[in-house]
Design a protein around this motif. Structure first.
Motif, PDB file in Angstrom:
ATOM      1  N   THR A  10      47.296  38.267  45.096  1.00 45.35           N
ATOM      2  CA  THR A  10      47.055  39.247  44.036  1.00 45.35           C
ATOM      3  C   THR A  10      47.996  39.043  42.856  1.00 45.35           C
ATOM      4  OG1 THR A  10      48.539  40.823  45.122  1.00 45.35           O
ATOM      5  CG2 THR A  10      46.176  40.988  45.623  1.00 45.35           C
ATOM      6  N   GLY A  11      48.870  38.080  42.946  1.00 48.44           N
ATOM      7  CA  GLY A  11      49.809  37.795  41.870  1.00 48.44           C
ATOM      8  C   GLY A  11      50.678  36.620  42.239  1.00 48.44           C
ATOM      9  N   PRO A  12      51.651  36.281  41.394  1.00 43.27           N
ATOM     10  CA  PRO A  12      52.489  35.097  41.628  1.00 43.27           C
ATOM     11  C   PRO A  12      53.220  35.101  42.959  1.00 43.27           C
ATOM     12  CG  PRO A  12      52.797  35.940  39.413  1.00 43.27           C
ATOM     13  CD  PRO A  12      51.953  36.954  40.138  1.00 43.27           C
ATOM     14  N   ALA A  13      53.542  36.253  43.503  1.00 44.98           N
ATOM     15  CA  ALA A  13      54.272  36.287  44.773  1.00 44.98           C
ATOM     16  C   ALA A  13      53.779  37.426  45.647  1.00 44.98           C
ATOM     17  CB  ALA A  13      55.765  36.434  44.505  1.00 44.98           C
ATOM     18  N   ALA A  14      52.507  37.758  45.528  1.00 43.58           N
ATOM     19  CA  ALA A  14      51.986  38.918  46.252  1.00 43.58           C
ATOM     20  C   ALA A  14      50.708  38.573  47.005  1.00 43.58           C
ATOM     21  CB  ALA A  14      51.712  40.056  45.275  1.00 43.58           C
ATOM     22  N   ASP A  49      51.140  29.683  40.651  1.00 45.33           N
ATOM     23  CA  ASP A  49      50.241  29.304  39.561  1.00 45.33           C
ATOM     24  C   ASP A  49      48.889  29.985  39.645  1.00 45.33           C
ATOM     25  OD1 ASP A  49      52.243  27.614  38.690  1.00 45.33           O
ATOM     26  OD2 ASP A  49      51.481  25.896  39.811  1.00 45.33           O
ATOM     27  N   HIS A  50      48.756  30.966  40.518  1.00 44.04           N
ATOM     28  CA  HIS A  50      47.468  31.589  40.801  1.00 44.04           C
ATOM     29  C   HIS A  50      46.922  32.411  39.638  1.00 44.04           C
ATOM     30  CE1 HIS A  50      44.283  33.683  42.788  1.00 44.04           C
ATOM     31  NE2 HIS A  50      44.890  34.841  42.690  1.00 44.04           N
ATOM     32  N   ASP A  51      45.629  32.230  39.364  1.00 39.77           N
ATOM     33  CA  ASP A  51      44.909  33.085  38.424  1.00 39.77           C
ATOM     34  C   ASP A  51      44.515  34.346  39.189  1.00 39.77           C
ATOM     35  OD1 ASP A  51      43.074  34.432  36.866  1.00 39.77           O
ATOM     36  OD2 ASP A  51      41.715  32.731  36.615  1.00 39.77           O
ATOM     37  N   PRO A  52      45.049  35.506  38.830  1.00 40.65           N
ATOM     38  CA  PRO A  52      44.784  36.715  39.614  1.00 40.65           C
ATOM     39  C   PRO A  52      43.313  37.117  39.666  1.00 40.65           C
ATOM     40  CG  PRO A  52      45.964  37.239  37.593  1.00 40.65           C
ATOM     41  CD  PRO A  52      45.926  35.747  37.697  1.00 40.65           C
ATOM     42  N   HIS A  53      42.480  36.535  38.807  1.00 42.05           N
ATOM     43  CA  HIS A  53      41.048  36.854  38.817  1.00 42.05           C
ATOM     44  C   HIS A  53      40.273  35.974  39.802  1.00 42.05           C
ATOM     45  CE1 HIS A  53      41.778  39.486  35.455  1.00 42.05           C
ATOM     46  NE2 HIS A  53      42.336  38.484  34.789  1.00 42.05           N
ATOM     47  N   ALA A  54      40.916  34.918  40.294  1.00 41.27           N
ATOM     48  CA  ALA A  54      40.264  34.012  41.242  1.00 41.27           C
ATOM     49  C   ALA A  54      40.605  34.428  42.670  1.00 41.27           C
ATOM     50  CB  ALA A  54      40.727  32.575  40.992  1.00 41.27           C
ATOM     51  N   LEU A  55      39.723  34.076  43.594  1.00 44.37           N
ATOM     52  CA  LEU A  55      39.936  34.392  45.004  1.00 44.37           C
ATOM     53  C   LEU A  55      40.721  33.254  45.644  1.00 44.37           C
ATOM     54  CD1 LEU A  55      39.449  36.114  47.500  1.00 44.37           C
ATOM     55  CD2 LEU A  55      37.207  35.033  47.746  1.00 44.37           C
ATOM     56  N   LEU A  56      41.930  33.567  46.097  1.00 43.90           N
ATOM     57  CA  LEU A  56      42.787  32.579  46.749  1.00 43.90           C
ATOM     58  C   LEU A  56      43.337  33.164  48.036  1.00 43.90           C
ATOM     59  CD1 LEU A  56      44.546  29.958  46.878  1.00 43.90           C
ATOM     60  CD2 LEU A  56      46.272  31.241  45.589  1.00 43.90           C
ATOM     61  N   VAL A  57      43.065  32.477  49.142  1.00 44.52           N
ATOM     62  CA  VAL A  57      43.701  32.776  50.425  1.00 44.52           C
ATOM     63  C   VAL A  57      44.407  31.491  50.829  1.00 44.52           C
ATOM     64  CG1 VAL A  57      43.356  33.395  52.842  1.00 44.52           C
ATOM     65  CG2 VAL A  57      41.940  34.460  51.063  1.00 44.52           C
TER      66      VAL A  57
END
Length: 201
Positions: A10-14, A49-57
């Motif tokens: 949900t964010g850079p470290a979350a 480096d995560h885009d918070p609008h993209a789904l990343l697990v």
């Protein structure tokens, strides 16, 4: 479509626990209950480096137990302990894939997370669905928790040691004793090589 619980970025470290989709089993798929997943530095880079609008697990090195199999699966049965690494599919037809070097797939392999057009979701989850050819039997007696990092850091250092024929009489220098370095030292010593660590400190 299957669903499972996962930890979504949900964010850079979350990370936030949420329900995530998994594909229905194809004929050559297995479903794996994820018991242990390593935390690799590349997971931390992906989160940063995560885009918070993209789904990343995140999570690309895990061990678990087979809970379901597709009708064409013969190598695994329900209840088998398995390990899965960073690559979960490839074209299967290029020269590198046919040589067993899917990591050099000419079409680029499908990664455990962030891969292919459907965006694969990683092992920070309760279940993973993977092609049977990209799951590996976990030997009995090998600690499942300790084995998970072998599927990334371990494979990364094993490949050159194996390719170079390291063994008794070999002299190996390992640059740094970090996550990969300590596994390189353990493997080189187990292969019989005289092993030295080089460090700035």
């Amino acid at each position: 479509m299957r669903t499972t619980t996962g930890w979504r970025a949900t964010g850079p470290a979350a990370l936030r626990r949420t329900e995530i989709p998994r594909r229905d089993l194809r004929p050559d798929d297995i479903a794996v209950r994820v018991d242990y997943c390593g935390v690799c530095h590349s997971d931390l880079h992906a989160l940063r480096d995560h885009d918070p609008h993209a789904l990343l697990v995140p999570g690309h090195e895990f061990t678990g137990v087979v809970t379901a199999t597709g009708p064409e699966v013969t190598a695994f049965s329900i209840g088998d302990h398995v390990a899965v690494g960073n690559i979960v599919d490839s074209c299967g037809t290029c020269g590198m894939c046919r040589a067993g070097q899917e990591n050099f797939c000419h079409s680029f392999p499908t990664l455990t997370y962030g891969g292919d057009g459907s965006t694969t979701l990683g092992g920070f989850s309760r279940e993973y669905v993977v092609r049977d050819a990209f799951a590996y039997p976990l030997p009995s007696g090998l600690d499942s928790a300790a084995a998970a990092p072998l599927m990334c850091a371990g494979v990364t250092v094993w490949e050159p040691l194996h390719f170079l024929g390291v063994g008794s009489g070999s002299r190996i220098a390992v640059a740094g004793l970090g996550g990969l370095g300590h596994l390189a030292v353990k493997m080189a010593v187990a292969l019989g090589a005289t092993t030295t660590v080089i460090s700035r400190t």
